[in-house]
Design a protein around this motif. Structure first.
Motif, PDB file in Angstrom:
ATOM      1  N   ARG A  60       0.117  29.522   6.924  1.00  0.00           N
ATOM      2  CA  ARG A  60      -0.407  30.790   6.404  1.00  0.00           C
ATOM      3  C   ARG A  60       0.354  31.258   5.164  1.00  0.00           C
ATOM      4  O   ARG A  60       0.259  32.405   4.768  1.00  0.00           O
ATOM      5  CB  ARG A  60      -0.353  31.867   7.489  1.00  0.00           C
ATOM      6  CG  ARG A  60      -1.319  31.639   8.650  1.00  0.00           C
ATOM      7  CD  ARG A  60      -0.845  32.317   9.912  1.00  0.00           C
ATOM      8  NE  ARG A  60       0.422  31.744  10.378  1.00  0.00           N
ATOM      9  CZ  ARG A  60       1.596  32.368  10.352  1.00  0.00           C
ATOM     10  NH1 ARG A  60       1.695  33.592   9.906  1.00  0.00           N
ATOM     11  NH2 ARG A  60       2.679  31.752  10.784  1.00  0.00           N
ATOM     12  N   GLU A  84      -2.484  21.637   2.698  1.00  0.00           N
ATOM     13  CA  GLU A  84      -2.593  22.033   4.111  1.00  0.00           C
ATOM     14  C   GLU A  84      -3.810  21.323   4.700  1.00  0.00           C
ATOM     15  O   GLU A  84      -4.850  21.234   4.070  1.00  0.00           O
ATOM     16  CB  GLU A  84      -2.731  23.563   4.204  1.00  0.00           C
ATOM     17  CG  GLU A  84      -3.022  24.099   5.582  1.00  0.00           C
ATOM     18  CD  GLU A  84      -2.043  23.682   6.674  1.00  0.00           C
ATOM     19  OE1 GLU A  84      -0.834  23.912   6.529  1.00  0.00           O
ATOM     20  OE2 GLU A  84      -2.512  23.101   7.674  1.00  0.00           O
ATOM     21  N   ASP A 112      -4.676  15.977   4.166  1.00  0.00           N
ATOM     22  CA  ASP A 112      -3.484  15.507   4.868  1.00  0.00           C
ATOM     23  C   ASP A 112      -2.486  15.022   3.825  1.00  0.00           C
ATOM     24  O   ASP A 112      -2.832  14.193   2.979  1.00  0.00           O
ATOM     25  CB  ASP A 112      -3.887  14.361   5.817  1.00  0.00           C
ATOM     26  CG  ASP A 112      -2.742  13.944   6.717  1.00  0.00           C
ATOM     27  OD1 ASP A 112      -1.634  13.686   6.199  1.00  0.00           O
ATOM     28  OD2 ASP A 112      -2.956  13.873   7.937  1.00  0.00           O
ATOM     29  N   MET A 113      -1.269  15.536   3.885  1.00  0.00           N
ATOM     30  CA  MET A 113      -0.277  15.224   2.840  1.00  0.00           C
ATOM     31  C   MET A 113       0.013  13.723   2.751  1.00  0.00           C
ATOM     32  O   MET A 113       0.448  13.224   1.725  1.00  0.00           O
ATOM     33  CB  MET A 113       1.027  15.991   3.102  1.00  0.00           C
ATOM     34  CG  MET A 113       1.794  15.527   4.318  1.00  0.00           C
ATOM     35  SD  MET A 113       3.294  16.460   4.581  1.00  0.00           S
ATOM     36  CE  MET A 113       2.680  17.849   5.517  1.00  0.00           C
ATOM     37  N   GLU A 128       7.942  22.893   6.155  1.00  0.00           N
ATOM     38  CA  GLU A 128       8.531  23.399   7.407  1.00  0.00           C
ATOM     39  C   GLU A 128       7.775  22.724   8.550  1.00  0.00           C
ATOM     40  O   GLU A 128       6.881  23.304   9.150  1.00  0.00           O
ATOM     41  CB  GLU A 128       8.384  24.924   7.480  1.00  0.00           C
ATOM     42  CG  GLU A 128       9.171  25.530   8.612  1.00  0.00           C
ATOM     43  CD  GLU A 128       8.635  26.888   8.982  1.00  0.00           C
ATOM     44  OE1 GLU A 128       9.183  27.891   8.501  1.00  0.00           O
ATOM     45  OE2 GLU A 128       7.647  26.948   9.737  1.00  0.00           O
TER      46      GLU A 128
HETATM   47  C1  LIG Z   1       5.100  24.359  11.624  1.00  0.00           C
HETATM   48  S1  LIG Z   1       3.673  24.790  10.690  1.00  0.00           S
HETATM   49  C2  LIG Z   1       4.441  25.744   9.438  1.00  0.00           C
HETATM   50  C3  LIG Z   1       3.505  26.631   8.793  1.00  0.00           C
HETATM   51  C4  LIG Z   1       4.029  27.853   8.049  1.00  0.00           C
HETATM   52  N1  LIG Z   1       5.464  27.870   7.871  1.00  0.00           N
HETATM   53  C5  LIG Z   1       3.544  29.113   8.744  1.00  0.00           C
HETATM   54  O1  LIG Z   1       4.374  29.862   9.283  1.00  0.00           O
HETATM   55  O2  LIG Z   1       2.342  29.335   8.758  1.00  0.00           O
HETATM   56  C6  LIG Z   1       3.239  23.283   9.930  1.00  0.00           C
HETATM   57  C7  LIG Z   1       1.980  23.307   9.099  1.00  0.00           C
HETATM   58  O3  LIG Z   1       1.848  22.028   8.531  1.00  0.00           O
HETATM   59  C8  LIG Z   1       0.500  21.600   8.625  1.00  0.00           C
HETATM   60  N2  LIG Z   1       0.532  20.150   8.637  1.00  0.00           N
HETATM   61  C9  LIG Z   1       1.106  19.360   9.597  1.00  0.00           C
HETATM   62  N3  LIG Z   1       0.960  18.069   9.296  1.00  0.00           N
HETATM   63  C10 LIG Z   1       0.286  18.017   8.111  1.00  0.00           C
HETATM   64  C11 LIG Z   1      -0.171  16.949   7.278  1.00  0.00           C
HETATM   65  N4  LIG Z   1       0.048  15.690   7.628  1.00  0.00           N
HETATM   66  N5  LIG Z   1      -0.808  17.263   6.133  1.00  0.00           N
HETATM   67  C12 LIG Z   1      -1.020  18.559   5.778  1.00  0.00           C
HETATM   68  N6  LIG Z   1      -0.629  19.609   6.530  1.00  0.00           N
HETATM   69  C13 LIG Z   1       0.023  19.350   7.681  1.00  0.00           C
HETATM   70  C14 LIG Z   1      -0.014  22.223   9.900  1.00  0.00           C
HETATM   71  O4  LIG Z   1      -1.430  22.358   9.888  1.00  0.00           O
HETATM   72  C15 LIG Z   1       0.719  23.570   9.895  1.00  0.00           C
HETATM   73  O5  LIG Z   1      -0.052  24.542   9.214  1.00  0.00           O
END
Ligand SMILES: C[S@@+](CC[C@H](N)C(=O)[O-])C[C@H]1O[C@@H](n2cnc3c(N)ncnc32)[C@H](O)[C@@H]1O
Length: 335
Positions: A60, A84, A112-113, A128
């Motif tokens: 977010r 994201e 997807d990153m 994070e």
């Molecule tokens: C632990 S959360 C942290 C989000 C942010 N700090 C927050 O408080 O909203 C990790 C985020 O990374 C995204 N994410 C995880 N793996 C991913 C990937 N391979 N590619 C893109 N986004 C990814 C998830 O959808 C999630 O929104």
């Protein structure tokens, strides 16, 4: 937080919980990004150079906000890419861009990153993705995939994470895990074995720490190994000072964001005010009676296949156990 069963959800009924402090928690990330900005662009270059920042897994947007704040605080120009994969989070990010960041040089990419091919490489990669045990939400796999976006001399924030583990006596958790027999889990009948061979996120309260935590696995970002292999195995030994009962192992992490800026949920090093992460608990199917002078010997694995990552654990002293979560049968983490 991992919530597995309605029964577990119910155990939150009328429970007073401390609200999260996302802005306070993100101050450390903001400070780390400020330092990275200053290392990338000197005071003399501040008017002519722009740092390219990519926030991967932006959720977010708290880290996007931290990066913009950091750029303003140290007076450095910023060009921002936001990656994201969750479409719901993209809706929030797009709304924030409209409301707060309309005039910023900012591109949101819903992907997807690991599979995204960037048009240009970045100076600072911010994420994070850490779980309670550091790598348990697959931050190494994600960041290894994302590091191709980073310039050769680019900075990853965080740049290192280490997991820690210690043996614990947690009788309350032991009895909660025993209770769930017969309940459904993810649409399938649950068994005690499945329940007792799965790790849990838990705020450890009624617990006796049998010994201090020791480091388990470390991951460095970017990972410059010729062949990247994130599977791991470690044999660990813990000396027992008092008679007690071993019910399982508690896991934590410490991460270096940048330079001397760290985040830690290690019980003895815990970052002040940090409440975003609880511990990870690895149960044993059978508790073990321990005597003062015993030595606990633990085998611990991080295993990887094409589709999933999982942990396995067993003890060889004072009691020999089977390998818990063998081949990830009870709790796999899908890639
Ligand atoms: C632990 S959360 C942290 C989000 C942010 N700090 C927050 O408080 O909203 C990790 C985020 O990374 C995204 N994410 C995880 N793996 C991913 C990937 N391979 N590619 C893109 N986004 C990814 C998830 O959808 C999630 O929104």
């Amino acid at each position: 937080m991992l919530i597995i069963e309605l029964k577990f959800v119910r155990s939150y009924d009328d429970l007073l919980e401390i609200p999260l402090q996302p802005l306070y928690d993100n101050l450390r990330e903001q400070r780390a990004i400020e330092l990275a900005f200053m290392d990338k662009i000197s005071d003399e270059e501040a008017d002519i150079k722009t740092a390219i920042v990519m926030v991967v897994g932006a959720g977010r947007g708290p880290l996007v906000r931290s990066a913009f704040n950091a750029s303003a605080n140290v007076n450095r120009k910023i060009k921002m890419y936001v990656i994201e994969k969750n479409p719901n989070a993209i809706v929030t990010l797009t709304a924030l861009q409209e409301e707060l960041w309309k005039n910023k040089d900012m591109t949101i990419i819903s992907t997807d990153m690991r599979y995204f091919e960037p048009s240009e490489k970045v100076d600072i990669l911010v994420s994070e993705l850490l779980g309670s045990f550091g790598d348990n939400e697959l931050s190494p796999e994600c960041l290894d995939g994302a590091q191709k976006h980073l310039k050769e001399d680019g900075i990853s924030i965080p740049c290192q994470s280490t997991s820690y583990i210690n043996p614990v006596m947690a009788p309350k958790l032991c009895s909660i895990i025993r209770e769930v027999r017969g309940h459904m889990r993810r649409g399938k009948p649950n068994t005690y074995e499945k329940q007792a061979e799965s790790p849990y996120v838990v705020y450890l309260k009624n617990v006796y720490h049998i010994t201090k935590p020791q480091p388990v696995f470390t991951f460095v970002h970017p990972n410059n190994d010729e062949v990247i292999d994130n599977s791991r195995f470690i044999k660990m030994e813990f000396d027992v000072a008092h008679d007690c009962v071993l019910t399982g192992f508690a896991g934590y992490f410490e991460t270096i964001l940048y330079k001397d800026i760290k985040l830690s949920i290690h019980p003895e090093e815990h970052t002040r005010g940090l409440i975003s992460w609880f511990s990870l608990y690895f149960p044993l199917t059978e508790p073990q009676q321990l005597r003062a002078g015993d030595r606990i010997k633990l085998n611990f694995w991080r295993c990887i296949s094409n589709r999933k990552v999982w942990y396995e654990w067993s003890t060889t002293s004072p009691t020999v156990t089977h390998v818990h979560n063998l081949k990830g049968w009870a709790f796999p983490i899908y890639k």
